[in-house]
Design a protein around this motif. Structure first.
Motif, PDB file in Angstrom:
ATOM      1  N   ASP A 102      -5.149   0.884   6.383  1.00  0.00           N
ATOM      2  CA  ASP A 102      -3.849   1.454   6.342  1.00  0.00           C
ATOM      3  C   ASP A 102      -3.037   1.148   7.572  1.00  0.00           C
ATOM      4  OD1 ASP A 102      -1.732   3.165   4.817  1.00  0.00           O
ATOM      5  OD2 ASP A 102      -1.994   4.593   6.470  1.00  0.00           O
ATOM      6  N   SER A 106       0.509  -1.043   5.925  1.00  0.00           N
ATOM      7  CA  SER A 106       1.327   0.078   5.496  1.00  0.00           C
ATOM      8  C   SER A 106       2.386  -0.301   4.258  1.00  0.00           C
ATOM      9  CB  SER A 106       2.219   0.715   6.376  1.00  0.00           C
ATOM     10  OG  SER A 106       2.881  -0.106   7.265  1.00  0.00           O
ATOM     11  N   GLN A 109       0.648  -1.304   0.796  1.00  0.00           N
ATOM     12  CA  GLN A 109       0.033  -0.090   0.313  1.00  0.00           C
ATOM     13  C   GLN A 109       1.217   0.760  -0.329  1.00  0.00           C
ATOM     14  OE1 GLN A 109      -2.867   2.161   1.742  1.00  0.00           O
ATOM     15  NE2 GLN A 109      -3.942   0.622   3.053  1.00  0.00           N
TER      16      GLN A 109
END
Length: 401
Positions: A102, A106, A109
């Motif tokens: 993550d 970022s 996603q």
């Protein structure tokens, strides 16, 4: 006598540059791909044109069609409009590869997590009637989630309650599919069911709009309770005089049984919910690409059509795309699509204009998409008009039988 040909020596600096430049270009490419959070598809249709889609059909009360035969527009991962690149990750996904990557992915996603551009209030008024809602227990508060947190579930429930209290909702049916992702210690489905009872508008909770009796939760032969295939329009809307809500729980895999998350089955609210897997067919294709997905939709429609296994169950056409490595070409399509919203922009138009669209509705009447209110190619208007036309034909066929 052969002459000796001397090979030119390549300077070390040129070798280094030959390696360094591609490395820099790849680094820039992946930095953009993984961190750019630009979606830029707008907010879609927001004119409220389809706040009523069932109640206005002539003869619907007299025909009293079964719920499982009524065509509906459904919203996939319906509560993701408040996702942001900085949204915290829910506890369900933190231990996964997605969670570990993550910090450096970022933007990627976010782009493949946000599937809807507006909240449930706007979606309802743009004709959506079934909502797939992933939720999670985040430090004691219920949040909407799609790996990352969106708004609170309370905020979304209030949006639905405001719609249900409006004049336009009379005679409309709203289906809520609750899909839990993470429960903290001691938290169960019962906990969530009881919590929902406390979210009220003018003294009414969602349960006040549930007009059927105790459910046969897993649609088991010989067991007591209301079965999904027996529910009809008049049961749910009090003969067209009120809005009606139908509730589903999703029990994904076996973890809810193994971890004690199921609850007791003794509380007053468990009987308001149908189990999704036992009461519906809802195959998720987990692929991307228009041709691939349409091929899979056609294949699933044929399976459903040729079997009587789902005649008395909810039949959902999950059309939406997902990030996929299911085929080598999928990776390039993922990159080219850029985001699920941007992919849905063109894909939804291809679906609604496809020659098999009416056939799909006849076999799988619940039509689920990302970007449910998209106005690209006039999608939201076209899909609502086609669904209304389908339901009008359904009503007329019952009346003329």
């Amino acid at each position: 006598m052969k002459q000796k040909v001397e090979k030119k020596k390549v300077a070390p600096i040129k070798i280094l540059m030959g390696l360094f430049v591609p490395f820099i270009l790849l680094t820039i490419f992946f930095s953009v791909l993984l961190n750019d959070a630009t979606v830029d598809v707008g907010t879609g249709a927001t004119d409220g044109k389809y706040a009523s889609v069932l109640s206005g059909i002539d003869g619907i009360v007299e025909a009293n069609p079964r719920l499982v035969d009524i065509a509906m527009l459904a919203s996939h991962d319906a509560v993701t409009d408040k996702l942001s690149p900085d949204s915290p990750m829910d506890y369900h996904d933190r231990p996964t590869v997605l969670g570990k990557l993550d910090p450096i992915t970022s933007g990627f996603q976010y782009r493949f997590g946000k599937t809807q551009a507006v909240g449930l209030d706007v979606q309802l008024r743009q004709g959506a009637r079934m909502f797939h809602i992933k939720y999670t227990d985040y430090e004691g508060t219920w949040y909407a989630t799609h790996a990352h947190l969106s708004d609170t579930i309370e905020a979304y429930v209030m949006q639905v309650l405001h719609y249900l209290a409006s004049p336009e909702a009379k005679g409309e049916i709203v289906i809520l599919l609750w899909h839990p992702m993470y429960f903290g210690e001691g938290v169960t489905l019962d906990t969530f069911h009881h919590w929902l009872a406390g979210v009220k508008l003018d003294g009414k909770s969602l349960y006040d709009y549930v007009h059927y009796g105790t459910t046969n939760t897993f649609d088991e032969e010989g067991k007591p309770g209301v079965r999904i295939g027996d529910l009809r329009y008049n049961d749910l809307t009090l003969n067209g005089t009120a809005p009606g809500v139908v509730m589903f729980d999703r029990r994904e895999g076996t973890r809810f049984y193994e971890d004690g998350m199921e609850g007791t089955f003794t509380d007053e609210y468990m009987g308001k919910f149908f189990d999704m897997d036992a009461n519906a067919t809802h195959v998720w294709h987990s692929r991307i690409g228009q041709d691939t997905l349409i091929e899979k939709i056609n294949a699933q429609a044929k399976i459903v059509e040729e079997s009587d296994q789902w005649d008395n169950k909810l039949r959902m056409n999950q059309t939406q795309a997902s990030f996929s490595a299911g085929g080598f070409s999928d990776i390039f399509i993922d990159i080219g699509a850029w985001s699920l919203l941007r992919f849905a922009k063109d894909y939804n138009v291809a679906l609604v204009n496809h020659e098999n669209f009416d056939y799909w509705l006849s076999v799988m009447p619940v039509f689920q998409v990302d970007f449910v209110n998209s106005n690209y190619g006039d999608f939201n208007n076209l899909v609502n008009q086609k669904i209304i036309a389908y339901n009008t034909t359904l009503v007329n066929s019952i009346l003329n039988a």
